[in-house]
Design an enzyme around this catalytic site. Structure first.
Site, PDB file in Angstrom:
ATOM      1  N   ASP A  97     -48.078  15.230  23.299  1.00 24.71           N
ATOM      2  CA  ASP A  97     -48.287  15.772  21.973  1.00 24.71           C
ATOM      3  C   ASP A  97     -49.783  15.994  21.790  1.00 24.71           C
ATOM      4  O   ASP A  97     -50.596  15.435  22.520  1.00 24.71           O
ATOM      5  CB  ASP A  97     -47.736  14.828  20.900  1.00 24.71           C
ATOM      6  CG  ASP A  97     -47.483  15.569  19.587  1.00 24.71           C
ATOM      7  OD1 ASP A  97     -47.161  14.905  18.604  1.00 24.71           O
ATOM      8  OD2 ASP A  97     -47.613  16.813  19.561  1.00 24.71           O
ATOM      9  N   ASP A 271     -37.128  14.432  21.401  1.00 23.44           N
ATOM     10  CA  ASP A 271     -37.768  13.154  21.740  1.00 23.44           C
ATOM     11  C   ASP A 271     -37.573  12.191  20.584  1.00 23.44           C
ATOM     12  O   ASP A 271     -37.460  12.621  19.420  1.00 23.44           O
ATOM     13  CB  ASP A 271     -39.276  13.350  21.946  1.00 23.44           C
ATOM     14  CG  ASP A 271     -39.994  13.361  20.603  1.00 23.44           C
ATOM     15  OD1 ASP A 271     -40.148  14.463  20.034  1.00 23.44           O
ATOM     16  OD2 ASP A 271     -40.344  12.272  20.096  1.00 23.44           O
ATOM     17  N   CYS A 309     -19.904   1.412  30.162  1.00 27.37           N
ATOM     18  CA  CYS A 309     -21.279   1.791  30.482  1.00 27.37           C
ATOM     19  C   CYS A 309     -21.661   1.222  31.846  1.00 27.37           C
ATOM     20  O   CYS A 309     -21.317   0.086  32.169  1.00 27.37           O
ATOM     21  CB  CYS A 309     -22.233   1.260  29.411  1.00 27.37           C
ATOM     22  SG  CYS A 309     -23.963   1.701  29.707  1.00 27.37           S
ATOM     23  N   CYS A 311     -24.827   0.906  32.970  1.00 24.69           N
ATOM     24  CA  CYS A 311     -26.231   0.473  33.047  1.00 24.69           C
ATOM     25  C   CYS A 311     -26.294  -0.984  33.485  1.00 24.69           C
ATOM     26  O   CYS A 311     -25.302  -1.709  33.417  1.00 24.69           O
ATOM     27  CB  CYS A 311     -26.909   0.660  31.684  1.00 24.69           C
ATOM     28  SG  CYS A 311     -26.697  -0.730  30.563  1.00 24.69           S
ATOM     29  N   CYS A 314     -24.960  -3.631  30.911  1.00 28.13           N
ATOM     30  CA  CYS A 314     -23.503  -3.682  30.741  1.00 28.13           C
ATOM     31  C   CYS A 314     -22.793  -4.086  32.027  1.00 28.13           C
ATOM     32  O   CYS A 314     -21.690  -4.634  31.993  1.00 28.13           O
ATOM     33  CB  CYS A 314     -22.985  -2.324  30.273  1.00 28.13           C
ATOM     34  SG  CYS A 314     -23.612  -1.871  28.655  1.00 28.13           S
ATOM     35  N   HIS A 340     -30.397  -0.011  28.418  1.00 29.36           N
ATOM     36  CA  HIS A 340     -29.062   0.435  27.964  1.00 29.36           C
ATOM     37  C   HIS A 340     -29.177   1.615  27.007  1.00 29.36           C
ATOM     38  O   HIS A 340     -28.485   2.621  27.148  1.00 29.36           O
ATOM     39  CB  HIS A 340     -28.297  -0.701  27.279  1.00 29.36           C
ATOM     40  CG  HIS A 340     -27.121  -0.172  26.527  1.00 29.36           C
ATOM     41  ND1 HIS A 340     -25.916   0.138  27.127  1.00 29.36           N
ATOM     42  CD2 HIS A 340     -26.993   0.194  25.223  1.00 29.36           C
ATOM     43  CE1 HIS A 340     -25.094   0.661  26.232  1.00 29.36           C
ATOM     44  NE2 HIS A 340     -25.711   0.712  25.069  1.00 29.36           N
TER      45      HIS A 340
END
Ligand SMILES: CNc1nc2cc3c(=O)[nH]c(N)nc3c(CCc3ccccc3)c2[nH]1
Ligand SMILES: [Zn+2]
Length: 377
Positions: A97, A271, A309, A311, A314, A340
């Site tokens: 930015d 974002d 999930c 990840c 999980c 996660h």
């Protein structure tokens, strides 16, 4: 290290479904699948995540901040050390930015003139100046692949006169940003549309930016407290004012349902600090809705956050464990919950990219909303 000079920056639109789009942004440092969610790495790190973990969640690009990095460790130091990619060990694309938004929300003693903004650092009180020219120089020193124009994002609510004046200043700054950016093959400069919630000012801003010409276009001035309904009303027309053959980046958005609604309305890139910041506060986003792991109801729960999930949180840990390490303020808590949340946000993006490619976005969206339980999950 890719040879930046030979390859180009380009956007390929692959499929549309209604106003939703899916495609690829080609950059010398790699491709960005759109619609894309971009994790925020404010101080040269996505908080609580190693870069390889960020990549493992499916992120093709991450964000950096001119404001934070110019104050500490300074753009010149990062340049001397080989640039931001090398510095933070991330060799895929980086978008930075331009700093104006963060100055207005973080710095003190700000003075805004036609030239730019002077302000005092929120870190040590030192005085600094940001102008379109200085912002372009900083982003070049950082080596970011996608550079944002230096703009002014007015605080809402604001009257029409203020919105118009601010937007027109940002358009003059957009021209100065374009002039200062220079000829940098492989790198991209994105214009930022302003205009508040005023359709006529949004159109005027889009026309001004198209006249200047950019490699991509952002929709700024939103996700500043206007609320989802007002934001969606603006997104019902604003993306359509922008060129179809260039990426559209909605800045600062958002919660999962904000993201889905924005993609539905033609947005390609987004974002938000939400998945990482809320992860550190115990907030966990799932396909069934949101839960807070600090709630006592989790302390004996042997189940993972989300059975479906994949990840690490999980796959390997129970809610009881995550509740315990959060309550104990252990570092692994922020690491696992952030991982996660970022994984889930990327799963939403992949789901939408597939759905749009196969012409079933509406069904996917209906399923997305149906899964989000009202009660406890
Ligand atoms: C949360 N809501 C939100 N609304 C925004 C509006 C603007 C805007 O109108 N102009 C600019 N330049 N930035 C904005 C941002 C910051 C996005 C960002 C953060 C971190 C890294 C890289 C990019 C916004 N963020
Ligand atoms: Zn998970």
């Amino acid at each position: 290290m890719t040879d930046q000079s030979t390859k180009k920056f380009s956007y390929t639109l692959k499929a549309t479904d209604g106003r939703a789009r899916t495609g690829v942004i080609h950059t010398p440092r790699g491709d960005i699948r759109t619609p894309a969610f971009m994790p925020v790495g404010t101080a040269a790190t996505v908080k609580a995540m190693m870069p390889e973990s960020v990549a493992a969640t499916g992120a093709d690009i991450l964000l950096g901040n001119t404001y934070h990095l110019m104050l500490r460790p300074t753009a010149e130091r990062i340049d001397r050390l080989g640039g931001l990619h090398k510095f933070m060990n991330w060799d895929k694309p980086i978008l930075t930015d331009s700093g104006g938004f963060q100055v207005m929300s973080l710095a003190s003693l700000r003075k805004l003139t036609e030239k730019g903004v002077t302000f005092k650092s929120h870190i040590d009180g030192s005085k600094h100046e940001l102008t379109p020219e200085r912002s372009m120089e900083i982003q070049k020193l950082l080596g970011s692949d996608i550079v944002m124009c230096f703009d002014e994002c007015p605080a809402l609510p604001a009257d029409r006169k203020r919105i118009a004046e601010s937007m027109r200043l940002s358009m003059r700054w957009a021209q100065r940003s374009r002039d200062a950016f220079g000829d940098r093959p492989g790198y991209a400069l994105f214009g930022i549309m302003q205009g508040g919630l005023e359709r006529d000012f949004r159109e005027e801003s889009a026309e001004a930016l198209k006249e200047i010409g950019f490699e991509g276009y952002a929709i700024g001035g939103l996700a500043v407290g206007e609320g989802q309904e007002a934001m969606f009303d603006c997104l019902d027309y604003a993306p359509g004012f922008l060129p179809e053959d260039k990426p559209r980046y909605l800045m600062g958005v958002g919660k999962p349902d904000d993201i889905v609604g924005a993609v539905k309305r033609g947005v390609d890139m987004m974002d938000c600090v939400l998945p990482s910041r809320s992860g550190r506060t115990g907030q966990v986003w799932t396909r069934m809705g949101v839960l807070n792991i600090k709630n006592a109801r989790h302390q004996d729960d042997p189940r993972p956050i989300d059975e479906n999930c994949t990840c690490p949180a999980c796959t390997n840990y129970s809610r009881a464990y995550l509740h315990h390490v959060f309550r104990s303020n252990e570092m692994i808590s922020g690491m696992l919950l952030t991982w996660h949340n970022l994984h889930y946000f990327q799963e939403i993006m992949q789901g939408m990219r597939d759905a749009i490619s196969e012409g079933r976005f509406d069904a996917w969206e209906a399923d997305f909303h149906a899964n989000r339980a009202q009660g406890d999950i």
